[in-house]
Write a protein that holds these residues in place. Structure first.
Motif, PDB file in Angstrom:
ATOM      1  N   UNK A  73       0.835  -1.207   0.000  1.00  0.00           N
ATOM      2  CA  UNK A  73       0.000   0.000   0.000  1.00  0.00           C
ATOM      3  C   UNK A  73       0.867   1.253   0.000  1.00  0.00           C
ATOM      4  N   UNK A  74       1.928   1.241   0.808  1.00  0.00           N
ATOM      5  CA  UNK A  74       2.845   2.386   0.828  1.00  0.00           C
ATOM      6  C   UNK A  74       3.566   2.523  -0.506  1.00  0.00           C
ATOM      7  N   UNK A  75       3.864   1.396  -1.140  1.00  0.00           N
ATOM      8  CA  UNK A  75       4.552   1.419  -2.427  1.00  0.00           C
ATOM      9  C   UNK A  75       3.672   1.994  -3.530  1.00  0.00           C
ATOM     10  N   UNK A  76       2.362   1.840  -3.395  1.00  0.00           N
ATOM     11  CA  UNK A  76       1.452   2.459  -4.367  1.00  0.00           C
ATOM     12  C   UNK A  76       1.597   3.982  -4.346  1.00  0.00           C
ATOM     13  N   UNK A  77       1.865   4.524  -3.170  1.00  0.00           N
ATOM     14  CA  UNK A  77       2.049   5.979  -3.054  1.00  0.00           C
ATOM     15  C   UNK A  77       3.416   6.395  -3.580  1.00  0.00           C
ATOM     16  N   UNK A  78       4.453   5.649  -3.227  1.00  0.00           N
ATOM     17  CA  UNK A  78       5.814   5.998  -3.647  1.00  0.00           C
ATOM     18  C   UNK A  78       6.550   4.723  -4.058  1.00  0.00           C
ATOM     19  N   UNK A  79       6.580   4.400  -5.363  1.00  0.00           N
ATOM     20  CA  UNK A  79       7.233   3.172  -5.824  1.00  0.00           C
ATOM     21  C   UNK A  79       8.745   3.298  -5.984  1.00  0.00           C
ATOM     22  N   UNK A  80       9.313   4.456  -5.640  1.00  0.00           N
ATOM     23  CA  UNK A  80      10.730   4.706  -5.917  1.00  0.00           C
ATOM     24  C   UNK A  80      11.567   4.833  -4.650  1.00  0.00           C
ATOM     25  N   UNK A  81      11.221   4.071  -3.632  1.00  0.00           N
ATOM     26  CA  UNK A  81      12.035   4.056  -2.418  1.00  0.00           C
ATOM     27  C   UNK A  81      12.793   2.737  -2.366  1.00  0.00           C
ATOM     28  N   UNK A  82      14.114   2.814  -2.327  1.00  0.00           N
ATOM     29  CA  UNK A  82      14.955   1.614  -2.420  1.00  0.00           C
ATOM     30  C   UNK A  82      14.719   0.662  -1.253  1.00  0.00           C
ATOM     31  N   UNK A  83      14.680   1.198  -0.031  1.00  0.00           N
ATOM     32  CA  UNK A  83      14.531   0.333   1.138  1.00  0.00           C
ATOM     33  C   UNK A  83      13.180  -0.367   1.140  1.00  0.00           C
ATOM     34  N   UNK A  84      12.126   0.359   0.750  1.00  0.00           N
ATOM     35  CA  UNK A  84      10.800  -0.255   0.716  1.00  0.00           C
ATOM     36  C   UNK A  84      10.748  -1.359  -0.338  1.00  0.00           C
ATOM     37  N   UNK A  85      11.324  -1.121  -1.510  1.00  0.00           N
ATOM     38  CA  UNK A  85      11.354  -2.159  -2.539  1.00  0.00           C
ATOM     39  C   UNK A  85      12.154  -3.377  -2.075  1.00  0.00           C
ATOM     40  N   UNK A  86      13.243  -3.117  -1.359  1.00  0.00           N
ATOM     41  CA  UNK A  86      14.042  -4.215  -0.808  1.00  0.00           C
ATOM     42  C   UNK A  86      13.202  -5.056   0.151  1.00  0.00           C
TER      43      UNK A  86
END
Length: 697
Positions: A73-86
């Motif tokens: 859900x957080x990634x839907x808001x900001x898909x360009x965060x390296x740590x979150x994608x990791x």
């Protein structure tokens, strides 16, 4: 010169495109400076989702599935965060949807190649699981090259093993085994996970484990937020699996209960309880009414203070294979064997000290999911060692002359680069049952049936068909395969129905006893199913057995079954037709044997004669005639005398055992009352018989 402005315009567009692409790959933090003011509330919600997800991600044990929901859900808001994608990629690696990890791990590495020390290793693992094997090897090598000397000493062997697994996978994927895979359907599978399937010998009863709302007690395990596991049972009816039933207590409890093994005759279930003593195995007896007795912990020969997780009975019920991580093994979890004996009519199991199966099977890595085939010599198991293509793979080994053969990988797509565990196989080896996730399934993990088709047969083109009618091939000694001696006793499955001889209605809960006629001892006892009258039992081949069924208000019924030695699994259908106690009823005594051409009773007859004695003692008013019968070989006079002498031998035995002679008569009818044709060997054998008739009751 007019072209110059156009060229400059194109170059400007390309530069702007590259700038936009570069900007789109910037590691974007979740702070107010990175987003416009109108996204303030959405940013606040996304940061809360990450905080809540981190609590689950960092919990002990981590709750990756629940954390993943919040992270996405957080990634839907900001898909360009390296740590979150990791973190999303790592979460996927710990769920059934492991192959989805690559997209997010690639993005994390693009945004920040140094976001976490193991980002390259996790990405290699993702490629490995997706069977992008060349890319996986390249990325494993990249990770290996990034390590310091100290790190390489600690992790180098593990990385080399992963690279070796990729090479194995490449070979297996290039040579796939031929199979069909079928989902077992809505009777078995739901939106919740189903796993650990175990099938009975004739593939009519399936037992498996599932955490569902119908769990006994209805509670959720706080460690993973899933319902507590229970054991479920589904039956095959008209080629469709029935809606799975939860048998509840005493088999299932309010805690975790998982099925890990079932005896071939379906009378003993092996249950794993993880909360007990670090993880122990229990045995539960199933009666013929489908009712379960309370599970009992297996003794100290099996269960220890360490972790015992999987077990399988040998088909003759003379041994148990099980998995333990006790420290005296070869490393990790090993497979052990213990001999056992069934004591008394109540089938008490007595276990001997366990032995490790040895280095041919066990490796420095984990072995698990042990399953002994109904042939008694083919062992299936999962291993992280040997030539696995990644994680646990399923292997098989065969016991030949007391030694285990080198384990063979069952191949792709039975095995994958993930963990392949807890397979059970049908009696004929054509079907395997296992659990897997498929996006087209009913939810989480579903249970599937694999149909193994075997190697594809090459087409053979024949030009001269007529030549085949008379052409004979002479096989020389050098063309013959070496003879293989199989010393292990094969198993025979015997099944049937106990019925009323006149109405053919099934008789339920009828006690059935099986005797080894040569030894004169009972080897099994059970009851027919209370509803269907059916029974099933597995017996060692190469023996002479007597089957006896005894029901209230019926005369006892006996059958003789001589099972020849065999090198493969056999199956016999043996129905038993019981006659009510009434004047004129005739019963063939099928387990009475005489010396050839004599009236001398053989020792194998003792058990049958003693059963007849007991019946006469139980019904003290009963009067019977013992009669002897022959085939049509020999003269009428000779046959009448031989049959009469044999009948008298039986009467003499009964009198010697205390039966009043006034209740007994004997008669020899020779060949005058055949029950089958005398034109065949089988017919003549049926006509050679001893029977009794009720004269009065």
């Amino acid at each position: 010169m007019k072209l110059l402005p156009k060229i400059l315009l194109v170059l400007s567009c390309l530069i702007l495109l590259q700038i936009n692409l570069a900007l789109s790959q910037v590691d974007t933090p979740f702070d107010k400076d990175s987003f416009s003011a109108d996204k303030k509330d959405a940013l606040k919600e996304a940061k809360k989702q990450i905080r809540d997800g981190d609590k689950l991600y960092e919990d002990e044990p981590p709750m990756y599935d629940l954390a993943l929901e919040l992270y996405l859900k957080a990634n839907d808001f900001n898909p360009d965060n390296a740590l979150l994608n990791y973190k999303i990629g790592n979460c996927y690696l710990h769920t059934v949807q492991k192959t989805k990890s690559v997209k997010y791990l690639e993005k994390a590495k693009q945004l920040n190649p140094k976001i976490q020390p193991d980002i390259i290793y996790l990405l290699a693992k993702g490629y490995h699981l997706n069977l992008n094997l060349d890319k996986a090897i390249e990325t494993y090598e990249e990770y290996k090259g990034s390590l310091s000397p100290k790190e390489l000493t600690e992790k180098g062997a593990r990385i080399d093993k992963k690279i070796a697994e990729c090479h194995v996978a490449k070979d297996l994927v290039q040579h796939p085994v031929r199979i069909f895979i079928d989902n077992l359907g809505v009777g078995v599978n739901t939106e919740y996970p189903e796993y650990g399937p175990y099938i009975n010998a004739d593939e009519t009863v399936l037992m498996f484990t599932s955490p569902r709302p119908s769990t006994t007690g209805g509670k959720i395990d706080p460690t993973d937020q899933l319902f507590y596991e229970d054991i479920y049972i589904s039956k095959l009816k008209h080629e469709t699996w029935s809606e799975a039933n939860n048998p509840r207590k005493p088999l299932n409890t309010a805690s975790h209960d998982a099925i890990v093994g079932v005896s071939p005759d379906g009378k003993h279930a092996l249950i794993y309880k993880g909360e007990d003593n670090g993880g122990d195995i229990f045995e539960c007896r199933i009666d013929e009414d489908g009712k379960w007795k309370s599970p009992k912990r297996l003794p100290k020969e099996i269960n220890t203070k360490y972790h015992e997780s999987s077990a399988s009975f040998s088909p003759d019920m003379e041994g148990l294979y099980f998995v333990s991580d006790k420290p005296e093994g070869f490393g990790g979890k090993d497979i052990y064997y213990t001999a056992l004996k069934i004591k008394g009519n109540r089938e008490k199991l007595d276990y001997e000290d366990a032995n490790n199966l040895g280095a041919v099977i066990n490796t420095p890595y984990d072995e698990n999911g042990v399953f002994m085939d109904v042939d008694g010599k083919t062992l299936y198991f999962s291993s992280k060692g040997h030539n696995t293509m990644g994680g646990y793979d399923v292997f098989k080994t065969t016991l030949v002359d007391g030694k285990w053969t080198k384990p063979v990988n069952l191949g792709y797509p039975i095995n994958s680069a993930g963990d392949d565990l807890f397979f059970s196989f049908s009696r004929d080896g054509k079907h395997a049952y296992y659990s897997s996730f498929d996006p087209s399934g009913y939810g989480n993990r579903d249970i599937y049936m694999i149909t193994l088709l075997g190697p594809e047969k090459p087409l053979e083109f024949i030009e001269n068909y007529d030549a085949l009618a008379f052409k004979t091939m002479i096989i020389g000694e050098d063309m013959m395969e070496e003879r293989i001696k199989i010393k292990e006793s094969m198993i025979t499955i015997v099944r049937g129905t106990v019925m009323d001889a006149v109405t053919l209605e099934p008789l339920g809960s009828v006690p059935v006893e099986i005797y080894d006629n040569l030894l004169g001892m009972m080897v099994a006892s059970f009851q027919s199913n209370s509803e269907t009258g059916k029974y099933m039992v597995s017996l060692p081949s190469g023996k002479n057995y007597g089957f006896v069924a005894k029901a209230k208000d019926y005369l006892f019924h006996s059958e003789n079954l001589i099972i020849p030695p065999a090198t493969t699994v056999q199956e016999y259908v043996l129905d038993m037709l019981l006659h009510k106690v009434k004047v004129g009823s005739k019963i063939i005594l099928k387990n009475i044997f005489f010396d050839f051409d004599k009236a001398t009773l053989r020792p194998e007859s003792t058990a049958e004669l003693d059963r007849l004695t007991k019946m006469l003692n139980d019904i003290p008013t009963l009067k019977i005639e013992i009669s002897g019968h022959t085939d049509n070989y020999g003269s009428d006079e000779y046959n009448e005398k031989l049959s009469g002498d044999r009948a008298k031998s039986v009467v003499d035995y009964l009198i010697e055992k205390g039966i009043d002679s006034g209740r007994l008569t004997s008669a020899g009818y020779g060949e005058s009352q055949p029950i089958a044709t005398n034109e065949t060997d089988d017919g003549r054998q049926e006509n050679r018989r001893t029977e009794f008739k009720v004269l009065s009751k």
